[in-house]
Scaffold this active site. Structure first.
Site, PDB file in Angstrom:
ATOM      1  N   LYS A   1       0.826  -1.211   0.000  1.00  0.00           N
ATOM      2  CA  LYS A   1       0.000   0.000   0.000  1.00  0.00           C
ATOM      3  C   LYS A   1       0.865   1.268   0.000  1.00  0.00           C
ATOM      4  O   LYS A   1       2.073   1.201   0.251  1.00  0.00           O
ATOM      5  CB  LYS A   1      -0.934  -0.039   1.211  1.00  0.00           C
ATOM      6  CG  LYS A   1      -1.972  -1.168   1.131  1.00  0.00           C
ATOM      7  CD  LYS A   1      -2.965  -1.066   2.287  1.00  0.00           C
ATOM      8  CE  LYS A   1      -4.045  -2.129   2.190  1.00  0.00           C
ATOM      9  NZ  LYS A   1      -5.045  -1.977   3.283  1.00  0.00           N
TER      10      LYS A   1
ATOM     11  N   TYR B   1     -12.372  -1.524  -3.852  1.00  0.00           N
ATOM     12  CA  TYR B   1     -12.932  -1.671  -2.508  1.00  0.00           C
ATOM     13  C   TYR B   1     -14.451  -1.504  -2.493  1.00  0.00           C
ATOM     14  O   TYR B   1     -15.018  -1.185  -1.450  1.00  0.00           O
ATOM     15  CB  TYR B   1     -12.280  -0.668  -1.552  1.00  0.00           C
ATOM     16  CG  TYR B   1     -10.890  -1.078  -1.098  1.00  0.00           C
ATOM     17  CD1 TYR B   1     -10.708  -2.172  -0.247  1.00  0.00           C
ATOM     18  CD2 TYR B   1      -9.749  -0.380  -1.502  1.00  0.00           C
ATOM     19  CE1 TYR B   1      -9.439  -2.551   0.187  1.00  0.00           C
ATOM     20  CE2 TYR B   1      -8.477  -0.750  -1.070  1.00  0.00           C
ATOM     21  CZ  TYR B   1      -8.342  -1.841  -0.224  1.00  0.00           C
ATOM     22  OH  TYR B   1      -7.087  -2.213   0.210  1.00  0.00           O
TER      23      TYR B   1
ATOM     24  N   GLU C   1      -9.582 -10.143  -7.479  1.00  0.00           N
ATOM     25  CA  GLU C   1      -8.637  -9.044  -7.258  1.00  0.00           C
ATOM     26  C   GLU C   1      -7.418  -9.174  -8.171  1.00  0.00           C
ATOM     27  O   GLU C   1      -6.915  -8.160  -8.689  1.00  0.00           O
ATOM     28  CB  GLU C   1      -8.229  -9.013  -5.779  1.00  0.00           C
ATOM     29  CG  GLU C   1      -9.393  -8.600  -4.896  1.00  0.00           C
ATOM     30  CD  GLU C   1      -9.156  -8.834  -3.404  1.00  0.00           C
ATOM     31  OE1 GLU C   1     -10.088  -8.550  -2.625  1.00  0.00           O
ATOM     32  OE2 GLU C   1      -8.064  -9.285  -3.018  1.00  0.00           O
TER      33      GLU C   1
ATOM     34  N   ASN D   1      -2.102   0.444   6.575  1.00  0.00           N
ATOM     35  CA  ASN D   1      -1.625  -0.788   7.221  1.00  0.00           C
ATOM     36  C   ASN D   1      -0.741  -1.643   6.311  1.00  0.00           C
ATOM     37  O   ASN D   1      -0.738  -2.862   6.396  1.00  0.00           O
ATOM     38  CB  ASN D   1      -2.798  -1.580   7.813  1.00  0.00           C
ATOM     39  CG  ASN D   1      -3.824  -1.972   6.768  1.00  0.00           C
ATOM     40  OD1 ASN D   1      -3.657  -1.687   5.589  1.00  0.00           O
ATOM     41  ND2 ASN D   1      -4.875  -2.639   7.202  1.00  0.00           N
TER      42      ASN D   1
END
Ligand code: UDP
Ligand code: MG
Length: 139
Positions: A11, A51, A128, A114
């Site tokens: 991320k 998402y 995904e 995170n």
């Protein structure tokens, strides 16, 4: 996609902190094989699509903003029992609750930032992975 695969993203926080290499090294040392990898930058729109399952959650808008705030690395991984073993390797969503030695415990900044994504089922791993990679891009 075979059911022994999972999908992850490094991320924006982990990428910006220069932890991509260290995280990929932990992943490989844990026995995962890299099947496809891509450095890219989501927009708020593409993050929102990725998402979409969380679109009713209170953190959704902030999450889309955060996930489009800088580059990410998308990776398809392979290992026996990949989805469950990868969730164990990354630790709890909130790094405050993550086990010692997990990727999120070591590298995450917060419950939002995170460090890594990990698919939660074989079905979502396939969805995904297909979001980022065409058939030709996978080993
Ligand atoms: N997230 C957040 N606040 C929360 C819960 C989740 O900002 O209270 C973010 C966080 O980046 C998390 C992502 O939304 O990784 C997806 O949430 P999920 O519950 O699917 O957690 P994960 O499967 O990533 O552990
Ligand atoms: Mg999830």
């Amino acid at each position: 996609m075979a059911t022994n695969r999972t999908f992850t993203m490094i991320k924006p926080d982990a990428f910006a902190d220069g932890n991509t290499g260290a995280i990929l090294s932990m992943i490989e040392k844990a026995g995962f094989k890299l099947i496809a990898a891509k450095l890219t930058h989501l927009t708020a729109e593409t993050a929102g699509k990725f998402y979409a399952v969380h679109s009713e959650r209170p953190f959704y808008n902030d999450l889309c903003k955060y996930m489009s705030s800088g580059p990410i690395v998308a990776v398809i991984l392979e290992k026996e029992n990949a989805v469950a073993d990868f969730r164990t390797l990354i630790g709890a969503t909130n790094p405050a609750n993550a086990e010692d030695g997990t990727i999120r415990k070591i590298f995450a900044r917060s419950i939002e930032a995170n460090a890594v994504h990990g698919s939660d089922s074989d079905e979502n791993a396939a969805i995904e992975g297909s979001f980022f990679f065409s058939e030709l891009e996978r080993i």
